[in-house]
Design a protein around this motif. Structure first.
Motif, short mmCIF file in Angstrom:
data_model
loop_
_atom_site.label_atom_id
_atom_site.label_comp_id
_atom_site.label_asym_id
_atom_site.label_seq_id
_atom_site.Cartn_x
_atom_site.Cartn_y
_atom_site.Cartn_z
N ASP A 34 0.87 -1.18 0.00
CA ASP A 34 0.00 0.00 0.00
C ASP A 34 0.91 1.23 0.00
N SER A 35 1.56 1.44 -1.14
CA SER A 35 2.57 2.49 -1.20
C SER A 35 2.00 3.87 -1.50
N VAL A 36 0.88 3.90 -2.19
CA VAL A 36 0.25 5.19 -2.51
C VAL A 36 -1.24 5.11 -2.22
N GLN A 37 -1.81 6.24 -1.92
CA GLN A 37 -3.22 6.29 -1.59
C GLN A 37 -4.08 6.30 -2.85
N LYS A 38 -5.20 5.65 -2.76
CA LYS A 38 -6.13 5.65 -3.89
C LYS A 38 -6.85 6.99 -3.96
N PRO A 39 -7.16 7.43 -5.18
CA PRO A 39 -7.87 8.72 -5.32
C PRO A 39 -9.20 8.69 -4.58
N LEU A 40 -9.56 9.80 -4.01
CA LEU A 40 -10.83 9.91 -3.30
C LEU A 40 -11.94 10.29 -4.27
N ALA A 164 -2.52 3.45 -9.37
CA ALA A 164 -2.46 2.02 -9.67
C ALA A 164 -1.17 1.64 -10.38
N LEU A 165 -0.73 2.46 -11.33
CA LEU A 165 0.50 2.16 -12.06
C LEU A 165 1.72 2.38 -11.19
N PHE A 166 1.71 3.48 -10.44
CA PHE A 166 2.88 3.76 -9.60
C PHE A 166 3.04 2.70 -8.52
N ARG A 167 1.95 2.22 -7.98
CA ARG A 167 2.01 1.19 -6.95
C ARG A 167 2.77 -0.03 -7.44
N ARG A 168 2.50 -0.45 -8.66
CA ARG A 168 3.18 -1.60 -9.23
C ARG A 168 4.64 -1.29 -9.53
N TRP A 169 4.89 -0.10 -10.11
CA TRP A 169 6.25 0.27 -10.44
C TRP A 169 7.11 0.38 -9.19
N PHE A 170 6.55 0.94 -8.12
CA PHE A 170 7.27 1.09 -6.87
C PHE A 170 7.67 -0.29 -6.31
N ASP A 171 6.76 -1.24 -6.34
CA ASP A 171 7.07 -2.56 -5.80
C ASP A 171 8.08 -3.31 -6.66
N VAL A 172 7.99 -3.17 -7.98
CA VAL A 172 9.01 -3.77 -8.85
C VAL A 172 10.37 -3.19 -8.52
N SER A 173 10.43 -1.89 -8.27
CA SER A 173 11.69 -1.25 -7.91
C SER A 173 12.22 -1.80 -6.59
N LEU A 174 11.35 -2.03 -5.64
CA LEU A 174 11.77 -2.59 -4.36
C LEU A 174 12.40 -3.97 -4.53
N LEU A 175 11.81 -4.78 -5.39
CA LEU A 175 12.28 -6.15 -5.55
C LEU A 175 13.48 -6.27 -6.48
N THR A 176 13.78 -5.23 -7.23
CA THR A 176 14.93 -5.28 -8.14
C THR A 176 16.08 -4.39 -7.67
N GLY A 177 15.98 -3.87 -6.45
CA GLY A 177 17.09 -3.12 -5.88
C GLY A 177 17.22 -1.70 -6.36
N ALA A 193 -0.10 10.63 -3.74
CA ALA A 193 0.12 10.74 -2.30
C ALA A 193 0.61 9.43 -1.71
N PRO A 194 1.83 9.39 -1.16
CA PRO A 194 2.32 8.15 -0.55
C PRO A 194 1.65 7.89 0.79
N THR A 195 1.53 6.63 1.14
CA THR A 195 1.03 6.27 2.45
C THR A 195 2.12 6.57 3.48
N PHE A 196 1.73 6.56 4.76
CA PHE A 196 2.70 6.85 5.80
C PHE A 196 3.85 5.84 5.79
N GLN A 197 3.54 4.56 5.57
CA GLN A 197 4.59 3.55 5.55
C GLN A 197 5.63 3.87 4.49
N THR A 198 5.15 4.26 3.32
CA THR A 198 6.07 4.56 2.22
C THR A 198 6.84 5.84 2.49
N ARG A 199 6.18 6.85 3.06
CA ARG A 199 6.88 8.09 3.39
C ARG A 199 8.04 7.81 4.34
#
Length: 510
Positions: A34-40, A164-177, A193-199
């Protein structure tokens, strides 16, 4: 013959009777962070005008000229041969379900076909709804198959501009260093907007530990973190403070963000039982050699990495133990030496053992690609030449290898005829060979199946046939026969031949 040529030859093509779509698509894989918040969603004027929070709502900006991402791909039509109407008449939800349900683990030819479809530049369905659902389904399937490099390239071609796209790209980046690059990109994207965990994670990665600690306290005060998240974040920011304490309980379904933070605090989570995408983290040099080998094997079975990368990891050093995986490493290393030396005596000793080891662990396709045509001009005994021939039929140069071999058995002669696309009379009583011969002999398909092609749903037809083939591997030979026929009649001749050879060679018997 390309798909376009196939359509011209048969006038119309076909797909098999509609199959039940037994599972819903993975529009958002459940292990993503849950790296970024969904649009309201903003209520219309007069509804919900009284706020219950002082939090600032996210502002949603939608460019008027934004392209439909369903058409974004890496492989142009000149490479794939797919027609512009590949799935113009199909329903997006149906395509998403078909993409999500196909299991290609035991079908390398179908696996390669699916990769081509997922990465192709194609016009979206004419009735595609807004939201890029088909593009997300394609990316999620690549993630499911562990193809992170391909998924990342597709996401970067589209531009990870939405949540939705950034969430996937962020996680791919995490797993590929490449998480530092992802955190830097997030800092520049004011509309995501990033979630608190990601911030907290990104502030720490960028070296701003004070801001990270302050953000952690703010998140706790506002109730945005669970007890488990709070404990992990605290240790991530100041591991020395918790030195000597028992390790944290391992989460049942870790996200890439949680996975990375556990590694950072010295409490790594084994990737073997996690989704295939996590195996990429073990390919990094910081991982132990055994972990690298196991990760490379998992990814090679899914076609997510090149066979030469697998070989490079196998031959990195000499095994210091025996049994299990080390016997496989030893066998491959000895064969690799014999292959490079092109020594017939050494090959006779090492090839059968290496083939058995690789075949038994589902790596037959990777091994066949490594052997390919490298032994076609080496003088070998009749038995060894027969083994090289059969292994070679599982490689991309199957037709060349078949034409250069003189069969000595009825089965080998039939395999040769399949490889050149003109099956002869199959061996008596060989049910699977008969199914393949029937598939190649078919020149028309049922009327109900032709309808899909006339309605510009050829991609849907191919996906259904791919699923039918994989189910037929352990079921009804007629399913394999019909799938092979479909592939040929729509111009996927290479896929048809490879699928037929794999069915015969990897599932030998009647």
């Amino acid at each position: 013959m390309s798909i376009r040529q196939g359509l011209v030859i048969i006038g119309i093509a076909v797909v098999f009777g509609s199959t039940a779509l037994a599972q819903s698509p993975l529009s958002a894989i459940d292990w993503l962070s849950d790296s970024v918040q969904k649009p309201l969603v903003i209520a219309p004027s007069g509804q919900g005008d009284v706020t219950e929070s002082a939090a600032v709502d996210e502002i949603i900006v939608t460019p008027l000229d934004k392209p439909n991402l369903d058409s974004v791909g890496l492989l142009p039509v000149s490479v794939t041969g797919f027609p512009p109407t590949f799935w113009a008449g199909s329903d997006t939800e149906t395509l998403n379900q078909l993409i999500g349900k196909i299991d290609t683990r035991n079908a390398p030819a179908i696996q390669d076909l699916l990769y081509t479809i997922l990465l192709a530049e194609l016009n979206p369905p004419q009735t595609a709804p807004p939201g890029d659902a088909l593009f997300l389904a394609r990316v999620d399937k690549l993630l499911d198959m562990g193809a992170l490099d391909q998924a990342k390239a597709l996401l970067e071609r589209a531009g990870p501009e939405t949540s939705a796209l950034f969430r996937r790209w962020f996680d791919v980046s995490l797993l590929t260093g490449t998480e530092n690059k992802a955190c830097a990109a997030l800092k520049e994207k004011a509309d995501i907007a990033p979630t608190f965990q990601t911030r907290i994670f990104c502030l720490a990665r960028n070296g701003d530990w004070n801001a990270a600690a302050l953000t952690l306290e703010t998140a706790k005060a506002l109730g945005y973190l669970s007890e488990e998240e709070d404990a992990l974040m605290a240790r991530f920011l100041d591991p020395l403070l918790f030195e000597g304490l028992p390790p944290l309980p391992l989460p049942d379904h870790p996200t890439p963000l949680i996975y990375q933070m556990h590694e950072a605090i010295g409490e790594p989570i084994a990737s073997a039982a996690l989704p295939l995408a996590f195996a990429h983290a073990d390919l990094r040099p910081v991982s132990g050699w055994k972990a690298q080998i196991e990760a490379a094997e998992r990814l090679a079975r899914s076609g997510a990495i090149d066979e030469n990368l697998l070989l490079g990891i196998y031959t990195e050093r000499l095994p210091a133990a025996s049994g299990g995986i080390w016997d496989r490493v030893d066998a491959v290393q000895k064969f690799d030496i014999a292959l490079r030396a092109r020594n017939p005596n050494a090959l006779a000793k090492t090839l059968p053992l290496a083939w058995d080891q690789m075949q038994n662990t589902g790596l037959h396709s990777s091994f066949a690609r490594l052997v390919d045509t490298k032994l076609t001009d080496v003088p070998l005994s009749e038995d060894l030449a027969g083994l090289v021939y059969r292994i070679g039929l599982l490689s991309p140069h199957y037709e060349e290898i078949a034409q250069g071999y003189t069969p000595t058995t009825e089965e080998d002669a039939f395999l040769q005829s399949v490889a050149i696309g003109a099956p002869i009379q199959p061996p008596a009583g060989h049910v699977k060979a008969q199914a393949i011969a029937d598939g190649f002999a078919q020149i028309t398909l049922p009327e109900a199946d032709r309808v899909l092609i006339t309605e510009n749903r050829i991609g849907e037809a191919i996906l259904q046939a791919a699923d039918q083939y994989t189910r037929g591997l352990s079921g009804d030979p007629d399913d394999v026969s019909q799938a092979v026929a479909l592939f040929r009649l729509v111009g996927l001749e290479d896929t048809a031949r490879r699928a037929a050879l794999e069915y015969l060679l990897l599932n030998e018997g009647t």
